[in-house]
Design an enzyme around this catalytic site. Structure first.
Site, mmCIF file in Angstrom:
data_model
loop_
_atom_site.group_PDB
_atom_site.id
_atom_site.type_symbol
_atom_site.label_atom_id
_atom_site.label_comp_id
_atom_site.label_asym_id
_atom_site.label_seq_id
_atom_site.Cartn_x
_atom_site.Cartn_y
_atom_site.Cartn_z
ATOM 1 C CE LYS A 115 -3.976 1.688 2.790
ATOM 2 N NZ LYS A 115 -4.809 1.355 3.983
ATOM 3 C CB SER A 196 -8.164 3.247 3.290
ATOM 4 O OG SER A 196 -7.236 2.660 4.180
ATOM 5 C CB SER A 220 -8.245 0.349 6.174
ATOM 6 O OG SER A 220 -8.907 1.581 6.112
#
Ligand SMILES: *[C@@H]1O[C@H](CO)[C@@H](O)[C@H](O)[C@H]1NC(C)=O
Ligand SMILES: *[C@@H]1O[C@H](CO)[C@@H](O)[C@H](O)[C@H]1NC(C)=O
Ligand SMILES: *[C@@H]1O[C@H](CO)[C@@H](O)[C@H](O)[C@H]1NC(C)=O
Ligand SMILES: *[C@@H]1O[C@H](CO)[C@@H](O)[C@H](O)[C@H]1NC(C)=O
Ligand SMILES: *[C@@H]1O[C@H](CO)[C@@H](O)[C@H](O)[C@H]1NC(C)=O
Ligand SMILES: *[C@@H]1O[C@H](CO)[C@@H](O)[C@H](O)[C@H]1NC(C)=O
Ligand SMILES: *[C@@H]1O[C@H](CO)[C@@H](O)[C@H](O)[C@H]1NC(C)=O
Ligand SMILES: *[C@@H]1O[C@H](CO)[C@@H](O)[C@H](O)[C@H]1NC(C)=O
Ligand SMILES: *[C@@H]1O[C@H](CO)[C@@H](O)[C@H](O)[C@H]1NC(C)=O
Ligand SMILES: *[C@@H]1O[C@H](CO)[C@@H](O)[C@H](O)[C@H]1NC(C)=O
Ligand SMILES: *[C@@H]1O[C@H](CO)[C@@H](O)[C@H](O)[C@H]1NC(C)=O
Length: 554
Positions: A115, A196, A220
């Site tokens: 990420k 997310s 997330s």
């Protein structure tokens, strides 16, 4: 037909010894035809390990195939924000190590995307999806990136995300970041990818890399994993180091693997977990050696397990009927696998939790504090952003950040807090209250509510109800695919979702296992048994899929 990945039964020393004493074996024992190499949407770490060892393909070829796959879908889905320009060079050097008899472990030569909030000191940027930190340079790799590299993984690139891990706008959308735009799901055109860790979830699902890392403050990892038909592990806060990961909250942030199988997620968790002097929360890890979470996974793990259902956390609505119906059927599957089911193992203080605004307060002051700490470590910081107020100014003034259409209300609320930083009394009290609401008033309380002296082994919930309570007190959650919205579902938006559909035919959803802090092994065992019994993931269908395969690069 497939040779077994013997090296992990034997241990690394032995393998090196075999490879060195019998160098001809390496690369000359491939037992399958190129057409029989598993598709990259299905391949596992065990498959890759076996075939690399046997010389069916190289890490270099594997990496080429993943890069091609990213190229085939990224212009539609926007899941990968940057490729690592050195990925092929790194792959070639790991191939050379392997030829010389050095195999670092199960991740040797395996490409993984991480990420965009997990820092790397290389040619890539680390920006949490925003232009504010473009060109910023960290002092070193994050502990996560360093551990992946030590384990032999190839960091293939950075996956896109909800900007600032969804900690910016009160009217934003999941999966939007200024640098990559709106990420969408592969299960329906313009479907909300959830967030997310949106790009990480989509990349894992479609096989744009073997697996990915995501981060979670509240939901997330778990939410995008369930919405994209994959396995996600949200580790106990403190099991994985947050050093040089763009933070929201030291009390809630954690980094975990997102993979297509429980075993692959377990391999990665073993590689990234561990104590780190740069993140003192890791000093709470209760064991000296990190478990080999992948090692003794058994289909029979649920036999005799005491599993609780915190019904008071499940709220019915038209949209959740499909999920709750599937969940009720899943309970029967788990019972049939030999588990003892305890209905109404409720969270004792759940109503109080729902009323509480501790987390809003605590995340706000943590963000102010922890962001400043992160920024102070950067060795280059082109936009001179050293505090939340600098960040607000930057985002408001750079048109690419889409302000005011996407507001910065969450930041303004954080700025507005009377506490200057998270050492204030109010923050300490909020955290203590959270430890109770998530612990004795929440997960621990539910685990102790039945099952005798030792209590229950784990709780299960539909994933959409699992994250919040685990978030506030740092408890672990593992999610696995449980089902899909039926094909006659009408695709629907809601008033906040802008152009994105929130519900659609074929939309996946997951089952979550919750347990005590640092009890990941148990949760992984249970999730594995359920996954092997049901193989729900195989029933998912995406509307878009990359076509490149390893055989195209041999
Ligand atoms: C992946 O595996 C599933 C289940 O075995 C199979 O149905 C599917 O065809 C495979 N996908 C590809 C692209 O090979
Ligand atoms: C990182 O950002 C810079 C702009 O500051 C850009 O030139 C560079 O290509 C980016 N790196 C990668 C790997 O995309
Ligand atoms: C993927 O698409 C997004 C949006 O166009 C873009 O910003 C990003 O650079 C692309 N990634 C790659 C690896 O080309
Ligand atoms: C980590 O260090 C901070 C600052 O010294 C301290 O306040 C905190 O209690 C420590 N946390 C743990 C879990 O040791
Ligand atoms: C739920 O569905 C029923 C029947 O279709 C409908 O009358 C009702 O308005 C729906 N409720 C909500 C909150 O959408
Ligand atoms: C699921 O099971 C619970 C407990 O038996 C029951 O109260 C609920 O109505 C069921 N829900 C659905 C949608 O089947
Ligand atoms: C939280 O709730 C308390 C009491 O309900 C209230 O006084 C306080 O202003 C709220 N704080 C925030 C940040 O909303
Ligand atoms: C950042 O600060 C440096 C040194 O003070 C200055 O040279 C530079 O112009 C500043 N950059 C921006 C974007 O304000
Ligand atoms: C988001 O909120 C801001 C500030 O209230 C507003 O200006 C903007 O129009 C909103 N965006 C949308 C799409 O509603
Ligand atoms: C921040 O505080 C100011 C001044 O007290 C107030 O006007 C504003 O509404 C607050 N903003 C938010 C987003 O809470
Ligand atoms: C969708 O199909 C199922 C049977 O598979 C049926 O029970 C349900 O009523 C249908 N729903 C709609 C909205 O047509």
């Amino acid at each position: 037909m497939f040779s077994k990945p013997l090296m992990y039964v034997l241990g690394l020393q032995t393998v090196s010894a075999i490879a060195v004493s019998n160098p001809l074996r390496y690369g000359y024992s491939c037992k399958i035809m190129p057409a029989d190499i598993p598709s990259l949407v299905n391949i596992t770490i065990d498959d890759i390990t076996t075939h690399l060892y046997d010389g069916c393909f190289t890490s270099y070829q594997l990496t080429q195939a993943y890069i091609a796959r990213i190229g085939q879908v990224n212009s539609t889905l926007h899941a990968v924000v940057e490729l690592n320009p050195d990925a092929l060079t790194i792959a070639a050097s790991l191939d050379a190590e392997r030829r010389n008899g050095k195999i670092r472990g199960p991740l040797h030569g395996v490409p993984i995307l991480i990420k965009d909030n997990i820092a790397t000191l290389d040619k890539m940027n680390t920006t949490a999806g925003s232009y504010a930190l473009l060109g910023a340079v960290p002092p070193s790799d994050s502990t996560m990136a360093a551990k992946l590299r030590d384990a032999g993984a190839i960091i293939l690139g950075k996956s896109g995300m909800s900007e600032w891990a969804n900690y910016r706008s009160s009217n934003g959308t999941s999966g939007w970041g200024a640098r990559h735009g709106q990420i969408t799901s592969a299960y329906y055109p313009n479907l909300d990818p959830s967030g997310s860790s949106s790009g990480s979830a989509i990349a894992t699902d479609l096989g744009l890399s073997l697996a990915t890392l995501g981060t979670e403050t509240s939901g997330s990892i778990i939410s995008p994993s369930e919405r994209n038909n994959i396995v996600g592990i949200k580790p106990t806060v403190g099991l994985t180091s947050r050093y040089l990961v763009i933070p929201i909250s030291e009390h809630q942030d954690t980094i975990g693997p997102m993979a297509r199988t429980v075993k692959d997620a377990a391999y990665i968790l073993s590689a990234i977990a561990g104590k780190d002097k740069n993140d003192n929360y890791t000093s709470q890890i209760p064991f000296d050696t990190i478990p080999e979470y992948w090692k003794n996974l058994k289909r029979t793990s649920l036999k005799g397990a005491k599993i609780g259902i915190p019904r008071n956390a499940i709220t019915s609505s038209n949209d959740t009927t499909t999920i709750i119906t599937a969940f009720n059927q899943t309970i029967e599957i788990i019972r049939n696998l030999g588990a003892e089911i305890y209905e109404n193992a409720n969270f004792p203080a759940y109503d109080q939790f729902l009323q509480s605004n501790n987390s809003d307060m605590l995340m706000g002051v943590d963000f102010k504090t922890n962001l400043k700490q992160y920024l102070s470590l950067l060795v280059q910081n082109p936009n001179n952003i050293t505090s939340l107020s600098d960040l607000i100014k930057f985002v408001k003034s750079d048109p690419r950040e889409d302000y005011p259409d996407r507001d910065v209300d969450i930041w303004i609320q954080a700025e507005n807090q009377t506490c200057v930083d998270n050492t204030c009394d109010a923050a300490r009290k909020a955290y203590e209250s959270n430890l109770y609401l998530g612990g004795e008033g929440g997960i621990l309380g539910a685990l102790k509510s039945a099952g005798g002296k030792d209590g229950l082994d784990a709780l299960i919930l539909p994933s959409s109800f699992a994250s919040d309570i685990a978030a506030i007190a740092g408890y672990p959650v593992v999610t696995v695919p449980m089902g899909f919205y039926p094909s006659n579902t009408t695709a629907a938006k809601d008033e906040y979702s802008r152009e994105l559909f929130e519900i659609a035919p074929g939309l996946p959803f997951g089952l979550s296992f919750l347990g005590r802090r640092f009890d990941e092994q148990k949760l992984i065992n249970f999730a594995f048994a359920y996954e092997q019994e049901t193989k729900v993931r195989e029933r998912g269908t995406t509307y878009i899929a990359p076509k490149a395969e390893i055989k195209d690069f041999l």
